[in-house]
Design an enzyme around this catalytic site. Sequence first.
Site, PDB file in Angstrom:
ATOM      1  N   SER A  69       0.838  -1.206   0.000  1.00  0.00           N
ATOM      2  CA  SER A  69       0.000   0.000   0.000  1.00  0.00           C
ATOM      3  C   SER A  69       0.872   1.255   0.000  1.00  0.00           C
ATOM      4  CB  SER A  69      -0.897   0.009   1.235  1.00  0.00           C
ATOM      5  OG  SER A  69      -1.651  -1.175   1.294  1.00  0.00           O
TER       6      SER A  69
HETATM    7  N1  SAM Z   1      -0.147  -4.640   4.551  1.00  0.00           N
HETATM    8  C1  SAM Z   1       0.447  -4.934   3.280  1.00  0.00           C
HETATM    9  C2  SAM Z   1       1.802  -4.315   3.114  1.00  0.00           C
HETATM   10  O1  SAM Z   1       2.243  -3.572   4.006  1.00  0.00           O
HETATM   11  O2  SAM Z   1       2.447  -4.590   2.119  1.00  0.00           O
HETATM   12  C3  SAM Z   1      -0.504  -4.563   2.162  1.00  0.00           C
HETATM   13  C4  SAM Z   1      -0.850  -5.752   1.426  1.00  0.00           C
HETATM   14  S1  SAM Z   1      -1.968  -5.787   0.115  1.00  0.00           S
HETATM   15  C5  SAM Z   1      -2.678  -4.220  -0.085  1.00  0.00           C
HETATM   16  C6  SAM Z   1      -3.264  -6.787   0.837  1.00  0.00           C
HETATM   17  C7  SAM Z   1      -2.849  -8.196   1.170  1.00  0.00           C
HETATM   18  O3  SAM Z   1      -3.968  -8.838   1.788  1.00  0.00           O
HETATM   19  C8  SAM Z   1      -2.446  -9.056  -0.003  1.00  0.00           C
HETATM   20  O4  SAM Z   1      -1.169  -9.574   0.199  1.00  0.00           O
HETATM   21  C9  SAM Z   1      -3.506 -10.177  -0.028  1.00  0.00           C
HETATM   22  O5  SAM Z   1      -3.012 -11.416  -0.446  1.00  0.00           O
HETATM   23  C10 SAM Z   1      -3.904 -10.201   1.434  1.00  0.00           C
HETATM   24  N2  SAM Z   1      -5.206 -10.805   1.722  1.00  0.00           N
HETATM   25  C11 SAM Z   1      -6.376 -10.699   1.034  1.00  0.00           C
HETATM   26  N3  SAM Z   1      -7.333 -11.403   1.657  1.00  0.00           N
HETATM   27  C12 SAM Z   1      -6.767 -11.955   2.768  1.00  0.00           C
HETATM   28  C13 SAM Z   1      -7.240 -12.793   3.817  1.00  0.00           C
HETATM   29  N4  SAM Z   1      -8.495 -13.226   3.899  1.00  0.00           N
HETATM   30  N5  SAM Z   1      -6.366 -13.162   4.785  1.00  0.00           N
HETATM   31  C14 SAM Z   1      -5.082 -12.774   4.762  1.00  0.00           C
HETATM   32  N6  SAM Z   1      -4.571 -11.989   3.785  1.00  0.00           N
HETATM   33  C15 SAM Z   1      -5.406 -11.582   2.803  1.00  0.00           C
END
Ligand code: SAM
Length: 222
Positions: A69
């Site tokens: 993000s």
């Molecule tokens: N916090 C992250 C960072 O600092 O890089 C941002 C990551 S990205 C915007 C969102 C992440 O959420 C992705 O890696 C995606 O695979 C994960 N995601 C989506 N649904 C999820 C779930 N139910 N449980 C765990 N992770 C999930």
Amino acid sequence: MRAGHASGRNGFVLVRRRLVQRLKARGIRDARVLAAFEDVPRHDLVPEALWGQAYKDTALPIGEGQTISAPGIVATMTAALGLTGGESILEVGTGSGYQAAILSRLVSRVISIERIPELAQKARVGLEALGVGNVELLLGDGTCGYPEGAPFDGIVVTAGGPDVPRPLLEQLKVGGRLVGPFGPKDGQVLVRMRRTGRARFTREELGSCLFVDLIGRNGWAV
Ligand code: SAM
């Protein structure tokens, strides 16, 4: 490695200071949050080909169709948790590990859940290289939370879901806050929930945003 830029905290020091000035201009006032952004080398958590963009206020691809993000929204979400130190925090969506690394500077304990094994493994390697010791990484569906570690002082959801997952609300301490993007896939609202009693919650809307999908039992279907 690029000429003139090192891995770790000694690389991109001035660029990171400029990022902190931009976060201040955007309204982030919490000195501890700003210090964490000055400290954590975001470039080490993105592919080296993207180092030149690592301190721009944009999301960047990290593989598997996912993103790290933008620093501005990470700062807004972190500040919205109202951390004072000593908290136990659950993050849903480890991604690159950047949000977890920022939180690690501010609280006692972070549990972060990622559903994509390749990203969880990369984040594990990246956080180890940064010397982060108080983040526990788990693989699974974060929309169910982590009952074994509950209750949490704060929960941050870093992918966009249709609505706040009920199990996450149930795993929040009374007095705790949950921050995350909720609403339709093509545009969400950043929501802050506060647990004010056993079955009482308040809801605030902090602005519009756009995140990748929160996929899981209490999110979107795969
Ligand atoms: N916090 C992250 C960072 O600092 O890089 C941002 C990551 S990205 C915007 C969102 C992440 O959420 C992705 O890696 C995606 O695979 C994960 N995601 C989506 N649904 C999820 C779930 N139910 N449980 C765990 N992770 C999930």
